[in-house]
Design a protein around this motif. Structure first.
Motif, mmCIF file in Angstrom:
data_model
loop_
_atom_site.group_PDB
_atom_site.id
_atom_site.type_symbol
_atom_site.label_atom_id
_atom_site.label_comp_id
_atom_site.label_asym_id
_atom_site.label_seq_id
_atom_site.Cartn_x
_atom_site.Cartn_y
_atom_site.Cartn_z
ATOM 1 N N MET A 417 56.343 -94.710 -27.243
ATOM 2 C CA MET A 417 55.877 -95.555 -26.133
ATOM 3 C C MET A 417 54.962 -96.677 -26.617
ATOM 4 S SD MET A 417 54.968 -92.680 -23.247
ATOM 5 C CE MET A 417 56.195 -91.568 -22.592
ATOM 6 N N ASP A 420 56.485 -101.451 -29.719
ATOM 7 C CA ASP A 420 57.098 -102.536 -28.947
ATOM 8 C C ASP A 420 58.399 -102.967 -29.634
ATOM 9 O OD1 ASP A 420 57.751 -104.683 -27.398
ATOM 10 O OD2 ASP A 420 55.755 -105.605 -27.448
ATOM 11 N N PRO A 455 60.727 -96.964 -22.866
ATOM 12 C CA PRO A 455 60.146 -98.316 -22.855
ATOM 13 C C PRO A 455 58.746 -98.361 -23.469
ATOM 14 C CG PRO A 455 60.019 -97.335 -20.673
ATOM 15 C CD PRO A 455 60.798 -96.369 -21.520
ATOM 16 N N TYR A 456 58.335 -99.558 -23.827
ATOM 17 C CA TYR A 456 56.992 -99.810 -24.361
ATOM 18 C C TYR A 456 55.997 -99.714 -23.207
ATOM 19 C CZ TYR A 456 53.105 -102.456 -26.449
ATOM 20 O OH TYR A 456 51.875 -102.866 -26.919
ATOM 21 N N THR A 457 55.257 -98.606 -23.140
ATOM 22 C CA THR A 457 54.332 -98.346 -22.027
ATOM 23 C C THR A 457 53.039 -97.750 -22.578
ATOM 24 O OG1 THR A 457 55.559 -96.273 -21.724
ATOM 25 C CG2 THR A 457 56.044 -98.060 -20.187
ATOM 26 N N PRO A 458 52.121 -98.579 -23.106
ATOM 27 C CA PRO A 458 50.876 -98.083 -23.712
ATOM 28 C C PRO A 458 50.029 -97.231 -22.786
ATOM 29 C CG PRO A 458 51.238 -100.397 -24.248
ATOM 30 C CD PRO A 458 52.256 -100.040 -23.215
ATOM 31 N N ASP A 459 49.950 -97.591 -21.516
ATOM 32 C CA ASP A 459 49.116 -96.828 -20.577
ATOM 33 C C ASP A 459 49.620 -95.393 -20.438
ATOM 34 O OD1 ASP A 459 47.604 -99.068 -20.202
ATOM 35 O OD2 ASP A 459 48.534 -99.639 -18.296
ATOM 36 N N LYS A 460 50.944 -95.235 -20.306
ATOM 37 C CA LYS A 460 51.519 -93.894 -20.196
ATOM 38 C C LYS A 460 51.336 -93.119 -21.497
ATOM 39 C CE LYS A 460 55.038 -94.820 -16.658
ATOM 40 N NZ LYS A 460 56.494 -94.801 -16.352
ATOM 41 N N ASP A 515 50.185 -102.519 -32.772
ATOM 42 C CA ASP A 515 50.320 -101.821 -31.485
ATOM 43 C C ASP A 515 49.516 -100.522 -31.468
ATOM 44 O OD1 ASP A 515 51.995 -103.778 -30.475
ATOM 45 O OD2 ASP A 515 53.837 -102.739 -31.042
#
Length: 653
Positions: A417, A420, A455-460, A515
């Motif tokens: 996640m 990117d 998907p690229y989802t840093p918060d998750k 990232d």
């Protein structure tokens, strides 16, 4: 031999004789008019080359003649009237010339059983042959090479192979004794020796041994016939049986008094590993470690010979140096990086032959026709090809699960996640390729269409890490956790091993590093020379790495993903992935000969691997190639491009 082939031979012999007569008349004329000798030298050379090419065509027709004309054979008996892929050999091609290409590394070990690396496999493929080969445009169809025919038992467990007679191993000078060894015939014993060798548990060839785990035995019938007998049904038994290569006992085990242990020690450490003896179209002439290798055409090759007489490889780790050499003529062929394709090969010296991947096959055939007809532009030097073969390469970031850090699935999923991949595709790959979700790529029927790339989802990702106990408790900007249950907080940091040849892996690593830093994870990039890279994989002495696999048309995940491979030193399961459900699915898929059942099992396996994320699956690749325009028959097939079929016009050699 059928009547048509016999007539063709007679016609070619007559043509040859007429050329010889004309040649001697020409010589007689010049003996009386010596002043014309210099002016006619080119004609003499031309006639000599015609004689040589006619001789080759006669030899090739003889070799390609049918071994059986039994058109009423049952389906389980395969007989043929041609050599594999001979339909793609152009009638107007001539022999001669050299092709020089770049390779990024070469360790010096040419024993493909004990050294699994790209260069070793490439040289082995050029110098050796298999029983049969896939058709370049119809990959599901196998055609003969070493075998003249084969039979399959009704239960699919036994393959009876009949070899062509007169095939020889290359003659050589023994690297150990200095003895000159003449060419010897390839027989069934050489296949028996291959079987004995891979079953010697002291020889570190576990990746190859794994594929033949379901073979019960290879049994000699006579000098030119043998049986491959499988223990139980195996979905890929046909492919592995027909792509079997022999192993020369007289080279690797010349002393019959050696014990199996003594032989194993020789296979691992002998100077014979620094050379290769094959039965294929080229033989190894010479090599210099870290510099070059030279292959020469084996003139006693049993099949239609490749047109190029000499193949040279220059060791050039840096793609930028390769491109400089290509532009100035130091090499003829190289693989381009996406950046080179987009930014450094756009001048008038370069011509794009296949501008659209979707139409690359047809575009290459159309261009070749125009080239032969003299209808292509004259003001360029190098041709560019982009294409996707049936066996699509794909890349990944792998996590060593011997490390406590990577044994938590939530951590592995979070790392994906935090990667990117869209940025990597845009900034590094220039959108050549496709982001992937699992271990099957391209148009594989085993991809579950409902599974999409994470998907690229840093918060998750941060929430998932917090759920697994990762938090910045000391305010130093790095996440930490009590990993070992001893009350000590371990900071979240690890290293990423990448090859030091080329810039693509470094560019990807830099993006991933950035990232992860934003998420409180320290990633250290560790560029390393390729032979040391392989050693670290074998010894599992790494944290993570970026690597690629070459996809296959019909996959068997056993070697890469089965738990039984996790503890082997030279295993493709170098990350030590262990999962009982994955093992069960792999085993069931291996022995299922029902295509639909196998598809369901492998799709379920695909979903499981996607959920576990033992790799961060990055992207499938596109082949980008640049080649000097003097080569003809540069065609894209469903299986890619085949350099054994290209040729150079006489005036360009």
């Amino acid at each position: 031999m059928n009547d048509r082939s016999g007539c063709m031979i007679i016609v070619l012999i007559l043509l040859l004789l007429s050329n010889i007569v004309g040649f001697y008349l020409f010589i007689d004329s010049n003996s009386r008019y010596t002043v014309a000798v210099a002016e006619n030298t080119e004609k003499i050379d031309f006639l000599n080359s015609n004689i040589e090419n006619l001789k080759e065509k006669i030899a090739n027709i003889r070799i390609a003649a049918p071994v059986s004309t039994n058109t009423s054979s049952p389906e389980n008996i395969a007989t043929f009237t041609h050599f594999a892929n001979s339909e793609f050999r152009p009638d107007d091609a001539v022999s001669g010339g050299i092709i020089t290409q770049a390779i990024s590394s070469f360790s010096g070990n040419l024993n493909s059983l004990v050294r699994s690396e790209a260069t070793t496999s490439m040289i082995d493929s050029a110098c050796n042959d298999t029983l049969a080969a896939r058709n370049l445009m119809e990959p599901e169809r196998y055609e003969p090479k070493l075998a003249k025919k084969w039979e399959t038992s009704e239960d699919g467990l036994t393959y009876t192979i009949h070899l062509k007679k007169g095939i020889t191993w290359h003659p050589y000078v023994d690297p150990v004794t200095g003895e000159k060894v003449p060419a010897k015939e390839v027989t069934a014993d050489d296949f028996i020796f291959f079987w004995e060798t891979i079953n010697n548990q002291e020889i570190p060839c576990d990746p190859i041994r794994t594929y033949f785990k379901l073979v019960d035995r290879i049994e000699k019938i006579d000098t030119y016939s043998f049986k491959i007998i499988w223990k139980e049904p195996y979905a890929l038994s046909k492919g592995f049986s027909l792509t079997l290569s022999p192993l020369p006992r007289h080279y690797y085990r010349p002393d019959p008094s050696w014990t199996d242990s003594e032989f194993a020690a020789q296979m691992i450490t002998s100077k014979r590993n620094q050379f290769i003896i094959g039965c294929g179209p080229y033989y190894l002439d010479s090599w210099k470690k870290g510099e070059s290798l030279t292959l020469k055409r084996y003139e006693n090759y049993y099949g239609p010979k490749p047109y190029i007489k000499e193949v040279r490889y220059k060791v050039m780790p840096e793609p930028n140096i390769q491109l400089v050499e290509l532009k100035k003529g130091g090499i003829d062929l190289m693989g381009l990086t996406p950046e080179q394709w987009m930014k450094e090969t756009g001048s008038s010296d370069f011509k794009v032959v296949t501008p659209d991947i979707a139409t690359a096959i047809q575009d290459s055939f159309d261009w070749n026709k125009k080239k032969i007809a003299g209808k292509t532009p004259k003001d360029y030097k190098i041709e560019k090809f982009q294409y996707i073969s049936a066996a699509v390469p794909w890349f990944y970031m792998a996590y060593n699960q011997e490390m406590p850090l990577f044994q938590d699935r939530n951590v592995r999923r979070a790392l994906t996640m935090l990667t990117d991949r869209k940025r990597i595709m845009k900034d590094v790959r220039y959108n050549f390729g496709k982001i992937i979700a699992g271990p099957f790529v391209g148009s594989s029927p085993y991809i579950d269409p409902e599974v999409k790339p994470i998907p690229y989802t840093p918060d998750k990702a941060l929430k998932l890490l917090k759920k697994s106990g990762w938090d910045d408790t000391d305010g130093d900007g790095l996440l930490d956790k009590d990993l070992n249950g001893d009350g000590k907080r371990t900071p979240f940091k690890f290293s990423l091993m990448i090859s030091n040849s080329g810039s693509t892996a470094r560019q990807m690593g830099a993006i991933i590093q950035s990232d992860l830093k934003n998420a409180g994870i320290q990633l250290d990039l560790s560029p390393i020379e390729w032979s040391a890279f392989v050693d670290k994989l074998n010894n599992k002495s790494f944290d993570s790495c970026i690597l690629g696999w070459t996809g296959v048309l019909d996959p068997d995940p056993y070697q890469v993903w089965h738990s039984s491979q996790a503890d082997l030193k030279q295993s493709s399961n170098f990350i030590s992935f262990r999962n009982k459900e994955a093992d069960k699915l792999i085993e069931q898929a291996r022995t299922s000969i029902d295509p639909e059942k196998r598809k369901k099992l492998l799709r379920k396996f695909y979903r499981l691997i996607h959920d576990e994320q033992p790799y961060t699956f990055l992207f499938s690749d596109v082949s980008l190639r640049a080649q000097n325009k003097k080569y003809y028959n540069n065609l894209v097939y469903k299986l890619g491009m085949d350099d054994n079929l290209i040729w150079i016009p006489r005036d360009l050699q």
